[in-house]
Write an enzyme that holds these catalytic residues in place. Sequence first.
Site, PDB file in Angstrom:
ATOM      1  N   HIS A 198       0.860  -1.183   0.000  1.00  0.00           N
ATOM      2  CA  HIS A 198       0.000   0.000   0.000  1.00  0.00           C
ATOM      3  C   HIS A 198       0.893   1.229   0.000  1.00  0.00           C
ATOM      4  CE1 HIS A 198      -3.839  -2.114   0.348  1.00  0.00           C
ATOM      5  NE2 HIS A 198      -3.201  -2.971   1.127  1.00  0.00           N
ATOM      6  N   HIS A 219       1.321  -8.493  -1.058  1.00  0.00           N
ATOM      7  CA  HIS A 219       0.656  -8.741  -2.357  1.00  0.00           C
ATOM      8  C   HIS A 219       1.315  -8.007  -3.525  1.00  0.00           C
ATOM      9  CE1 HIS A 219      -1.695  -5.255  -1.052  1.00  0.00           C
ATOM     10  NE2 HIS A 219      -2.612  -5.948  -0.425  1.00  0.00           N
ATOM     11  N   ARG A 230      11.462   2.889 -17.198  1.00  0.00           N
ATOM     12  CA  ARG A 230      12.333   3.944 -16.681  1.00  0.00           C
ATOM     13  C   ARG A 230      12.180   4.120 -15.173  1.00  0.00           C
ATOM     14  NH1 ARG A 230      11.192   6.388 -21.578  1.00  0.00           N
ATOM     15  NH2 ARG A 230       9.340   7.389 -20.760  1.00  0.00           N
ATOM     16  N   ASP A 251      -5.266 -15.389  -8.152  1.00  0.00           N
ATOM     17  CA  ASP A 251      -6.659 -15.703  -8.468  1.00  0.00           C
ATOM     18  C   ASP A 251      -6.965 -15.399  -9.928  1.00  0.00           C
ATOM     19  OD1 ASP A 251      -6.565 -12.950  -8.371  1.00  0.00           O
ATOM     20  OD2 ASP A 251      -8.254 -12.687  -6.993  1.00  0.00           O
ATOM     21  N   ASP A 281      -5.348 -13.324   0.730  1.00  0.00           N
ATOM     22  CA  ASP A 281      -5.943 -12.009   1.028  1.00  0.00           C
ATOM     23  C   ASP A 281      -7.472 -12.157   1.060  1.00  0.00           C
ATOM     24  OD1 ASP A 281      -6.020  -9.342   1.701  1.00  0.00           O
ATOM     25  OD2 ASP A 281      -5.574  -8.580  -0.304  1.00  0.00           O
ATOM     26  N   GLY A 316      -9.476  -7.102  -1.277  1.00  0.00           N
ATOM     27  CA  GLY A 316      -9.232  -8.484  -0.891  1.00  0.00           C
ATOM     28  C   GLY A 316      -9.764  -9.419  -1.970  1.00  0.00           C
TER      29      GLY A 316
END
Length: 393
Positions: A198, A219, A230, A251, A281, A316
């Site tokens: 995150h 994740h 770049r 998934d 997740d 999730g």
Amino acid sequence: MTTPETAPRRIAIVGGHCVLPDEREPEADVLVIGDRVVRVGPVEPAPGDLVIDAAGCWVVPGLIDLHVHGGAGADFADGSLHAVKTALDFHAAHGTTRAVASLVPMESARLRQAMTTLADRPSRGLLGVHLEGPYVSAAKRGGLDRAFLRPPDGKGFRELVDGFESSVRIVTLAPELPGAAGLLEAVRDVGAIAAIGHSEATYEQALAAIEQGVRHVTHLGNAMSGLHHRAPGIFGAALFHDRVTLELIVDGIHVHPDVVRFLVEDLSARGQLDRLSLVTDAIRAAGSADGRFTLGNLAGTVYGGVARLADGTLAGSTLTLDAALRNVVRFSGVPIPRAIQLVTRNPAAVLGETHLGQLRPGAVADIVLLDDDLDVRTTIRSGEVIFNSSAPV
Ligand SMILES: [Zn+2]
């Protein structure tokens, strides 16, 4: 001399293909006494043994999920033992014997209540807690509630986890935010793994964070700066820097199947497949029909098995680890014994849990029987049958 009443429980698993730590798959039997594997090889069942016929099955270590929020309608943040058991039982039916319970940002009192409930962990297969935030980037919040995000704050973190230091195993954070250095130190002090996620860190910031102690990637590919030729972003830093371990949600939605194939092939070619762990997740909606769900204080809808907030952001998944295993084999062509490592030995090694994730004498007797299609037939945790597809227990 032990009497029959006090003798430890014995299970003889006979006739399967065992996936061993060196990825061999011999025709071997497994003898479990009490909560341990005591033999992998020919086993002559003794009177009174529970004999499990594994003919035609893969016999593999119990699956370990480093990142899961819930399932079967329950969330680890619900704060009740019933919810914890419901979610763990659901995932056990999909082969997961051990899990790290992931908690999204929410009111501190609710987080601490959840950690109180989760602290009694060994008997129910919990390996501890993953705090997914709150010290993350609003720009990359994904399914996390912006209202509860906080700037990195070592002191605030110590207060949040006060009394739960030994439970907190993984902390997802954004190292580009001011104050991250103090937070990294506090995370290290409690013995938790600092994970980048995150986050919109640049490639250079991600490399600097790895130098400062970040050693895991939450994740990979999701809610982070991506790979540009770049500006290789966190994705590039994760790929090129062999000191970090990687989570991947396989998934077919969160990461394109061909990217999964590329990652598995590339890591295999470099002898680094041990860096990769599949995670689910999964949220409470896993195992339920399409419909509404909540994650923390946010609400969303599952449609076609894909969980999204109202604005379309993925929140999730509804994945289970056995499905992730089938997917990674399908997407990448990785041989099954190698794929098994991605859900057993690798996640165990991330946590330093060397007694888990391997089928060998002395290991904890977490064992799963998978049929030819990699569907779960039986799940055993600590020497106890906790799921059987023909007769749920
Ligand atoms: Zn998550």
